[in-house]
Design a protein around this motif. Structure first.
Motif, PDB file in Angstrom:
ATOM      1  N   TRP A  97      -2.604   2.987  -0.481  1.00 21.63           N
ATOM      2  CA  TRP A  97      -1.521   2.073  -0.815  1.00 21.63           C
ATOM      3  C   TRP A  97      -2.088   0.681  -1.051  1.00 21.63           C
ATOM      4  O   TRP A  97      -2.791   0.127  -0.197  1.00 21.63           O
ATOM      5  N   CYS A  98      -1.776   0.079  -2.197  1.00 17.95           N
ATOM      6  CA  CYS A  98      -2.222  -1.275  -2.521  1.00 17.95           C
ATOM      7  C   CYS A  98      -1.021  -2.204  -2.652  1.00 17.95           C
ATOM      8  O   CYS A  98      -0.033  -1.857  -3.322  1.00 17.95           O
ATOM      9  N   PHE A  99      -1.126  -3.380  -2.046  1.00 14.99           N
ATOM     10  CA  PHE A  99      -0.100  -4.387  -2.275  1.00 14.99           C
ATOM     11  C   PHE A  99      -0.181  -4.859  -3.719  1.00 14.99           C
ATOM     12  O   PHE A  99      -1.272  -5.020  -4.279  1.00 14.99           O
ATOM     13  N   SER A 100       0.982  -5.089  -4.315  1.00 14.72           N
ATOM     14  CA  SER A 100       1.064  -5.478  -5.723  1.00 14.72           C
ATOM     15  C   SER A 100       0.176  -6.695  -6.017  1.00 14.72           C
ATOM     16  O   SER A 100       0.256  -7.714  -5.333  1.00 14.72           O
ATOM     17  N   GLY A 101      -0.680  -6.561  -7.014  1.00 12.18           N
ATOM     18  CA  GLY A 101      -1.593  -7.636  -7.390  1.00 12.18           C
ATOM     19  C   GLY A 101      -2.992  -7.460  -6.856  1.00 12.18           C
ATOM     20  O   GLY A 101      -3.906  -8.190  -7.259  1.00 12.18           O
ATOM     21  N   THR A 102      -3.197  -6.491  -5.947  1.00  6.50           N
ATOM     22  CA  THR A 102      -4.537  -6.260  -5.390  1.00  6.50           C
ATOM     23  C   THR A 102      -5.200  -5.017  -5.964  1.00  6.50           C
ATOM     24  O   THR A 102      -6.376  -4.783  -5.706  1.00  6.50           O
ATOM     25  N   GLU A 103      -4.468  -4.247  -6.744  1.00  8.22           N
ATOM     26  CA  GLU A 103      -4.972  -2.934  -7.153  1.00  8.22           C
ATOM     27  C   GLU A 103      -6.159  -3.015  -8.102  1.00  8.22           C
ATOM     28  O   GLU A 103      -6.956  -2.073  -8.199  1.00  8.22           O
ATOM     29  N   ALA A 104      -6.311  -4.139  -8.810  1.00 12.77           N
ATOM     30  CA  ALA A 104      -7.409  -4.270  -9.776  1.00 12.77           C
ATOM     31  C   ALA A 104      -8.651  -4.923  -9.172  1.00 12.77           C
ATOM     32  O   ALA A 104      -9.631  -5.173  -9.895  1.00 12.77           O
ATOM     33  N   ALA A 105      -8.640  -5.193  -7.865  1.00 18.10           N
ATOM     34  CA  ALA A 105      -9.784  -5.882  -7.246  1.00 18.10           C
ATOM     35  C   ALA A 105     -11.060  -5.048  -7.338  1.00 18.10           C
ATOM     36  O   ALA A 105     -12.162  -5.598  -7.429  1.00 18.10           O
ATOM     37  N   TYR A 106     -10.924  -3.720  -7.304  1.00 18.49           N
ATOM     38  CA  TYR A 106     -12.060  -2.816  -7.430  1.00 18.49           C
ATOM     39  C   TYR A 106     -11.685  -1.719  -8.423  1.00 18.49           C
ATOM     40  O   TYR A 106     -10.533  -1.287  -8.468  1.00 18.49           O
ATOM     41  N   GLU A 107     -12.679  -1.273  -9.173  1.00 16.76           N
ATOM     42  CA  GLU A 107     -12.419  -0.229 -10.170  1.00 16.76           C
ATOM     43  C   GLU A 107     -11.981   1.065  -9.501  1.00 16.76           C
ATOM     44  O   GLU A 107     -11.117   1.784 -10.011  1.00 16.76           O
ATOM     45  N   ARG A 108     -12.584   1.393  -8.369  1.00 19.42           N
ATOM     46  CA  ARG A 108     -12.256   2.610  -7.647  1.00 19.42           C
ATOM     47  C   ARG A 108     -12.025   2.292  -6.181  1.00 19.42           C
ATOM     48  O   ARG A 108     -12.669   1.375  -5.659  1.00 19.42           O
ATOM     49  N   PRO A 109     -11.144   3.046  -5.542  1.00 18.45           N
ATOM     50  CA  PRO A 109     -10.299   4.113  -6.077  1.00 18.45           C
ATOM     51  C   PRO A 109      -9.016   3.548  -6.677  1.00 18.45           C
ATOM     52  O   PRO A 109      -8.582   2.454  -6.303  1.00 18.45           O
ATOM     53  N   ALA A 110      -8.422   4.290  -7.567  1.00 16.87           N
ATOM     54  CA  ALA A 110      -7.108   3.906  -8.072  1.00 16.87           C
ATOM     55  C   ALA A 110      -6.081   4.140  -6.965  1.00 16.87           C
ATOM     56  O   ALA A 110      -6.188   5.104  -6.204  1.00 16.87           O
ATOM     57  N   PRO A 111      -5.110   3.257  -6.831  1.00 12.18           N
ATOM     58  CA  PRO A 111      -4.112   3.450  -5.774  1.00 12.18           C
ATOM     59  C   PRO A 111      -3.215   4.655  -6.049  1.00 12.18           C
ATOM     60  O   PRO A 111      -2.899   4.953  -7.207  1.00 12.18           O
ATOM     61  N   ASP A 112      -2.827   5.323  -4.988  1.00  8.39           N
ATOM     62  CA  ASP A 112      -1.800   6.356  -5.104  1.00  8.39           C
ATOM     63  C   ASP A 112      -0.421   5.725  -5.210  1.00  8.39           C
ATOM     64  O   ASP A 112       0.456   6.255  -5.889  1.00  8.39           O
ATOM     65  N   GLU A 113      -0.259   4.589  -4.520  1.00  9.37           N
ATOM     66  CA  GLU A 113       1.017   3.882  -4.533  1.00  9.37           C
ATOM     67  C   GLU A 113       0.754   2.381  -4.532  1.00  9.37           C
ATOM     68  O   GLU A 113      -0.188   1.912  -3.894  1.00  9.37           O
ATOM     69  N   VAL A 114       1.596   1.628  -5.248  1.00 10.66           N
ATOM     70  CA  VAL A 114       1.588   0.164  -5.207  1.00 10.66           C
ATOM     71  C   VAL A 114       2.897  -0.268  -4.565  1.00 10.66           C
ATOM     72  O   VAL A 114       3.968   0.193  -4.964  1.00 10.66           O
ATOM     73  N   PHE A 115       2.804  -1.127  -3.554  1.00  9.36           N
ATOM     74  CA  PHE A 115       4.005  -1.561  -2.844  1.00  9.36           C
ATOM     75  C   PHE A 115       4.136  -3.074  -2.937  1.00  9.36           C
ATOM     76  O   PHE A 115       3.187  -3.790  -3.237  1.00  9.36           O
ATOM     77  N   ASP A 116       5.345  -3.567  -2.692  1.00  8.46           N
ATOM     78  CA  ASP A 116       5.570  -5.003  -2.620  1.00  8.46           C
ATOM     79  C   ASP A 116       6.517  -5.307  -1.481  1.00  8.46           C
ATOM     80  O   ASP A 116       6.916  -4.406  -0.730  1.00  8.46           O
ATOM     81  N   GLU A 117       6.892  -6.580  -1.345  1.00  8.00           N
ATOM     82  CA  GLU A 117       7.687  -6.975  -0.179  1.00  8.00           C
ATOM     83  C   GLU A 117       9.099  -6.414  -0.214  1.00  8.00           C
ATOM     84  O   GLU A 117       9.755  -6.301   0.828  1.00  8.00           O
ATOM     85  N   SER A 118       9.578  -6.053  -1.388  1.00  9.17           N
ATOM     86  CA  SER A 118      10.930  -5.490  -1.475  1.00  9.17           C
ATOM     87  C   SER A 118      10.947  -3.977  -1.287  1.00  9.17           C
ATOM     88  O   SER A 118      11.996  -3.398  -0.995  1.00  9.17           O
ATOM     89  N   HIS A 119       9.804  -3.334  -1.478  1.00  5.13           N
ATOM     90  CA  HIS A 119       9.678  -1.895  -1.246  1.00  5.13           C
ATOM     91  C   HIS A 119       8.448  -1.702  -0.359  1.00  5.13           C
ATOM     92  O   HIS A 119       7.326  -1.653  -0.848  1.00  5.13           O
ATOM     93  N   GLY A 120       8.694  -1.626   0.931  1.00  2.00           N
ATOM     94  CA  GLY A 120       7.605  -1.668   1.901  1.00  2.00           C
ATOM     95  C   GLY A 120       6.869  -0.355   2.049  1.00  2.00           C
ATOM     96  O   GLY A 120       6.756   0.437   1.106  1.00  2.00           O
ATOM     97  N   LEU A 121       6.375  -0.113   3.240  1.00  3.90           N
ATOM     98  CA  LEU A 121       5.575   1.060   3.549  1.00  3.90           C
ATOM     99  C   LEU A 121       6.441   2.050   4.317  1.00  3.90           C
ATOM    100  O   LEU A 121       6.730   1.824   5.503  1.00  3.90           O
TER     101      LEU A 121
END
Length: 259
Positions: A97-121
């Motif tokens: 799970w990656c917080f929105s905006g952090t998913e591109a910090a590394y090429e791998r691994p690709a996130p299974d899910e992207v979450f934000d403050e309105s849709h939590g964990l």
């Protein structure tokens, strides 16, 4: 990804329980040539399932300790730190799970899910607080157990000691505004601030959350008095001016570019 591409294991302490069902792995990372600092992984156990926040590649002994605690289910990235995410996902087969905006910090691994403050964990009893006024993306978690535990990355750091800071780092970091106790991350503040007034309000609104303790991905646990310590840190950083001097900031950027 082959094994050779994974970040190597760094010096670390045994995984320990710091509060009921909250575990801490204190380790290290090379920041720049000749400079090593502390970094942490936080582990939360809920219902026999384990959530890892701020992955640190573990020694085989620590991996064994972790697996004895429960099923390693979820890996969460709350900032742009993620050098060991690829190994951890591969080793344990976690949902990533990656917080929105952090998913591109590394090429791998690709996130299974992207979450934000309105849709939590959905798997964790935690509230989210996004830091605003920055040119970047970082979120704090407030785990609702144990009277509330604030979990941060770089924005807030608490140091009870300088474990895993090597000798050059212990000389340099005080010059960059680091000190014992609770601090607004000096480098983080100088590097990422986009709107100072919005950022300050974001820190102050964090104090409306329901928590007593704080654990960061750097430093040590602040037990019982986290809100008071954070309130004082906000006043120091925003009323007295950034803890990191201009010259130190310029030298830091040069050091990082050299690395």
């Amino acid at each position: 990804m082959s094994v050779e591409n994974f970040h190597v294991v760094q010096p670390q302490e045994p995984l320990v329980e710091v509060l009921p069902d909250l575990y801490l792995l204190r380790g290290s990372i090379k920041l720049a040539p000749g400079i090593s600092i502390n970094r942490n992984m936080v582990v939360i156990r809920e219902g026999g399932e384990l959530t890892l926040i701020g992955a640190v590649r573990m020694t085989p002994d620590n991996e064994g300790r972790l697996e004895e605690l429960g099923r390693v289910t979820n890996l969460v990235r709350i900032s742009t730190h993620g050098v060991d995410d690829a190994y951890t996902k591969s080793r344990f087969g976690t949902q990533f799970w990656c917080f929105s905006g952090t998913e591109a910090a590394y090429e791998r691994p690709a996130p299974d899910e992207v979450f934000d403050e309105s849709h939590g964990l959905p798997f964790l009893s935690a509230d989210l607080h996004r830091f605003r006024g920055i040119n970047g993306s970082e979120v704090a978690l407030i785990w609702r157990e144990n009277d509330g535990v604030l979990i941060t990355s770089d924005a807030l750091q608490h140091y009870g000691d300088w474990r895993f800071f090597n000798a050059p780092s212990r000389l340099i970091h005080p010059l960059m505004g680091f000190s014992r106790g609770m601090i607004v991350g000096p480098v983080w503040h100088r590097m990422l601030t986009e709107d100072e007034s919005v950022l300050r309000r974001s820190f102050e609104s964090l104090l409306d959350g329901d928590f007593k303790h704080m654990m960061g991905l750097h430093g040590t646990l602040c037990r019982d008095v986290a809100k008071d310590r954070i309130r004082a840190a906000i006043v120091r950083e925003f009323d007295e001016g950034p803890a990191m001097p201009d010259l130190a900031f310029r030298l830091f950027r040069r050091m990082m570019n050299a690395g």
